[in-house]
Each structure stands twice: as structure tokens, then as C-alpha cells.
Enzyme design. Structure first.
Site, short mmCIF file in Angstrom:
data_model
loop_
_atom_site.label_atom_id
_atom_site.label_comp_id
_atom_site.label_asym_id
_atom_site.label_seq_id
_atom_site.Cartn_x
_atom_site.Cartn_y
_atom_site.Cartn_z
N LYS A 1 0.84 -1.20 0.00
CA LYS A 1 0.00 0.00 0.00
C LYS A 1 0.88 1.25 0.00
O LYS A 1 1.93 1.25 0.65
CB LYS A 1 -0.85 0.03 1.29
CG LYS A 1 -2.01 -0.94 1.34
CD LYS A 1 -2.77 -0.77 2.65
CE LYS A 1 -3.86 -1.81 2.83
NZ LYS A 1 -5.01 -1.62 1.90
N ARG B 1 -10.26 -11.51 2.69
CA ARG B 1 -11.22 -12.51 2.22
C ARG B 1 -10.62 -13.90 2.18
O ARG B 1 -11.34 -14.89 2.24
CB ARG B 1 -11.76 -12.08 0.85
CG ARG B 1 -10.71 -11.97 -0.21
CD ARG B 1 -11.20 -11.22 -1.44
NE ARG B 1 -11.22 -9.77 -1.25
CZ ARG B 1 -11.67 -8.91 -2.16
NH1 ARG B 1 -12.14 -9.34 -3.30
NH2 ARG B 1 -11.64 -7.61 -1.91
#
Ligand code: BES
Ligand code: MN
Ligand code: ZN
Length: 449
Positions: free
Chosen positions: A228, A302
Site C-alpha cells: 500500500k 477474504r
């Protein structure tokens, strides 16, 4: 955890009046209100002194957001207070006070706020304290930085709570995750020096309805090899917000002794970067048996939830709930204060939506839009974990999770933000509990006989 600002005695406490206009004030009070420009505007505060210069009473402008009373807790001088006169909702007004008093002072030893409230008659102290402690707990866990809240610390937190309520905890950790078939939890967490693990808490009577909570416990999300940028990474200590909230909800359920067999599953990992980190393009096996193509290592939540949900699903729970700071897209759609939730159980959806508005813990249903399953197709594996094109990011993440749930009678997924970026009277900037007061009510009303 900070002490709750509850006063035990009403003697010498200062009355607080919640009013919508100044017409019932005494002549002197009216003059003082005018001097101060106080017209009982929503959320405004007027202090009224007695002849000796002490605080005689407080006026507070009535709001249709009952939790706005949090402002009183953070602005009134130290002392004891009680509400006087008519109130629409004594419970929520008291709750707002408690929530507004929260401070995260573990690292700077700032003194607790001590504007304390005498609980109004008719407010169930136990119910209130349970909600406040759960919110404080979730906030504390989220606010604690990753150097002090790694997978190990998260495990210790859960073990401490389990001891208090006589719950059983088992943990599968490190390479044992591979042996016991949790390949995605292992893959996401293996690059960290603090070993990945699946924490499994069980509590209650096996004959009661099975309620399983699953919380995303990414203690820090660097993005992995798809690292990120700095400003997106800055807040990523909060990526265990799902875990924090499910832990807090579990605590409420155990504290209230709800007649459920509770299970709490927290996959706890750090999405770190190292030579052994998982990569974009990798194809991972999963507990469910489907192969998963990795499109982006920053969509790690996820993956760990997929394996944890698959385990939870194996014992056919009556209700399975997962909470996760899963997508940035949820915030683009609904903003930080209105988490979306997903479920195919329309009865549950109705209960969650209605309750969330009743208890001022807002949530918004979004669709598990089946046609978008196509966006998760992969040329080389059974499924891709991210969608091509970047459309409907929160929905496609929810659809990915749905692939791991088959046997649960009812399942709902909450894509929470877990953080307050702009302070409100009942929410200081920082970690936030979202959805847990609603879910507690929903679970209580469904199973408490
Ligand atoms: N933890 C983040 C999601 C997130 C980011 C929640 C910011 C709240 C605030 C998650 O692991 C993530 O990085 N998701 C990616 C997915 C994408 C790579 C498909 C996202 O949302 O950008
Ligand atoms: Mn991520
Ligand atoms: Zn994440």
C-alpha cells in the site's frame, strides 16, 4: 479498560435538563440564556451558576440523535450529574454519555474524564454497562498499535476473556495450519515473525442454537507484495477491527448468558512482506477445496475469512456472522459510519435493518448480486479472489466469501470500517464498535426464550 463514568449517589449531583426551547426557564435563566445566545439549539450546552458561583444546573438542547449527550461527558466540568425532567429515551441518552466519555489513554496517561452520570431510574445498569464495556473493548483493541496487538496479543486477549466466562479456546498456529488444512490463513500470515493462527473459542450449552462469529484479524495490513502507499497504510492497525468487534460481541453474549452455543473464530495474521510472502499470481488451495488465484496480495482479508468460514460452516451453525474491515469500496459506497451488510436471509436482514435504526447503530443492507459472481472467474483456478475491472468491490468481496458458506442456516457478512475519522459527540476519533449493539439485540430476540 477505562472506568465507566457512572456516579453512585445522587446527593450533590447537578441536574441536566434536556430541553427543546427556553420557554420553561425561570426569568433569570432566560436572561442568562439570552446573554449566551443559547436557544436550546440541537446539542448546545448552557451552564447555569448559583448565587455562590457554583454550578446549579445544566441545559442541553434536545437532539433527534439521542447519543449526542456524549458531548456532556466530554465538556462538563468534573462532578456528578443526573438527568432531570422528561426524556425520550433515558437508556440511549445515558449510553451517549458513556460513549462520549471514552478516551484512549494507555500510552499517555491522560486522566479519565470525570463528569459522571447518575443513571436515571428505569435504566437497566447491567444492560448499559454491557454495551459500554463492549464498545470500550472494541475501541481499545483497534486503537492499540500493531507493535502491541499482534496475533499473539490478540490470542492472549481472547484467552483472558475466555477465562472470565469459562469458555474453551483452542489455537492452530504456524505450520500446524497447513497440517490441519487452513492453507489460505497460512499463506497470508507466513511472512510475519508473529506466527499466523486461527483462534477458536467455544462457549455455552451444546444443545442451544449454534451462533458462530468470525472476525477478520489482520493485525496490520501492509498490502503484502502489492504494498500500500503510505497514506493508505497509515491506519492499517485497524485491520483487526472485525476481530475486535466480534470479540466484543462475544463478550456481550457471554456476559448476558444468552441461550446460544457460541463459537468465535478469529484468523489472526499480519499481512507482511518478506522473502516467503505469498505473491500475485499464486494459486492457493483452500480448506473448502476450491483453488484460488491471487490477483492482489492486498485482498488478504477474504482469504483468511474463506478458510475460517469454511470451518465454521462445517458444523452447520444456525447463524454465522462475519465482520471485517474488508474493502475500501464499502466506504466509497456508504461512508465510514454506515457499514454495509450482506445476507440471503431476508428475515434476518429485516431484523438487522430495523434494529440498527432503533438502537442508533446504523447498518445498511447491500445485495449479494449473483450475476456479479462472473466477475470472479479465473482462467487458471476455480475462482479469482478479486474482480476484474474493479467494479462493485464490496459486493464482489462478499460474493467471494459466499463461496465458503454452504451449510449454515443463515449467514451475514458485515463490511465495517471500524474507525471514526471525524469526531461525533459519542465517538471520539479512533477505533469504533460498529454493528455489535444491533447484533446483540437481534441474537437475543431470536433465541432468548
Ligand atoms: N483492509 C483493506 C480494506 C480497507 C482499506 C478497509 C481501507 C478500510 C479502509 C483490505 O485488505 C484491502 O486492502 N482491500 C483492497 C482490495 C483490493 C486490492 C481488491 C481494497 O479495498 O482496496
Ligand atoms: Mn489489504
Ligand atoms: Zn486488509
Amino acid at each position: 479498560m477505562q472506568e465507566l463514568p457512572i456516579a453512585v449517589t445522587k446527593s450533590k449531583s447537578v441536574p441536566v435538563h434536556i430541553i427543546s426551547d427556553v420557554k420553561d426557564l425561570s426569568a433569570e435563566q432566560k436572561v442568562w440564556a439570552k446573554t449566551n445566545g443559547f436557544k436550546a439549539q440541537t446539542g448546545s450546552v448552557l451552564l447555569f451558576a448559583n448565587i455562590k458561583g457554583g454550578l446549579e444546573r445544566v441545559f442541553f438542547g434536545k437532539s433527534n440523535q439521542p447519543l449526542d449527550t456524549g458531548k456532556l461527558a466530554s465538556t462538563l466540568p468534573a462532578g456528578n450529574y443526573h438527568f432531570e425532567g422528561e426524556m425520550d429515551d433515558a437508556h440511549l441518552s445515558s449510553l451517549g454519555w458513556m460513549l462520549g466519555a471514552y478516551r484512549f489513554s494507555k500510552y499517555n496517561n491522560k486522566k479519565d474524564q470525570d463528569a459522571k452520570l447518575v443513571l436515571p431510574e428505569g435504566v437497566d445498569a447491567q444492560d448499559l454497562i454491557r454495551e459500554v464495556e463492549a464498545s470500550y473493548l472494541a475501541r481499545d483493541l483497534i486503537n492499540t498499535p500493531a507493535n502491541d496487538m499482534g496475533p499473539d496479543a490478540l490470542e492472549k486477549t481472547i484467552r483472558t476473556i475466555a477465562r472470565k466466562f469459562k469458555a474453551q479456546v483452542s489455537v492452530i498456529k504456524g505450520d500446524a495450519l497447513l497440517k490441519k488444512n487452513f492453507p489460505m490463513i497460512h499463506a497470508v500470515g507466513r511472512a510475519s515473525v508473529d506466527a499466523p493462527r486461527l483462534i477458536d473459542l467455544k462457549w455455552g450449552n451444546a444443545k442451544h442454537p449454534k451462533v458462530t462469529l468470525v472476525g477478520k484479524g489482520v493485525i496490520f495490513d501492509s498490502g503484502g507484495l502489492n504494498i500500500k502507499p503510505g497514506n493508505s497504510m497509515a491506519l492499517m492497525k485497524k485491520d483487526m477491527g472485525g476481530a475486535a468487534n466480534t470479540i466484543a460481541l462475544a463478550r456481550m453474549i457471554m456476559d448476558a448468558k444468552l441461550p446460544v452455543r457460541l463459537r468465535l473464530l478469529v484468523p489472526a495474521v499480519e499481512n507482511a512482506i518478506s522473502g516467503n510472502a505469498f505473491r500475485p499470481g499464486d494459486i492457493l488451495p483452500s480448506r473448502k477445496g476450491i483453488s484460488v488465484e491471487i490477483g492482489n496480495t492486498d485482498a488478504e482479508g477474504r482469504l483468511i475469512l474463506g478458510d475460517a468460514l469454511a470451518l465454521g460452516d462445517e458444523e452447520k451453525p444456525d447463524l454465522m456472522i462475519d465482520m471485517a474491515t474488508l474493502t475500501g469500496a464499502a466506504r466509497v459506497a456508504l461512508g465510514p459510519d454506515l457499514p454495509p451488510f450482506y445476507t440471503d436471509d431476508e428475515e434476518l436482514a429485516q431484523a438487522v435493518s430495523q434494529t440498527s435504526m432503533d438502537v442508533f447503530d446504523p447498518l445498511w443492507q447491500m445485495p449479494l448480486w449473483d450475476p456479479y459472481q462472473k466477475m470472479l472467474s479465473s482462467k487458471v483456478a476455480d475462482v479469482n479472489h478479486i474482480s476484474t475491472g474493479g467494479f462493485a468491490g464490496s459486493i464482489t468481496a462478499a460474493l467471494f466469501l459466499s463461496r465458503f458458506v454452504e451449510n449454515a442456516k443463515s449467514w451475514a457478512h458485515f463490511d465495517i470500517y471500524g474507525w471514526t475519522p471525524t469526531a461525533k459527540p459519542w465517538m471520539p476519533v479512533g477505533g469504533e464498535a460498529q454493528g455489535i449493539r444491533t447484533l446483540f439485540e437481534v441474537i437475543k430476540n431470536k433465541y432468548w426464550i
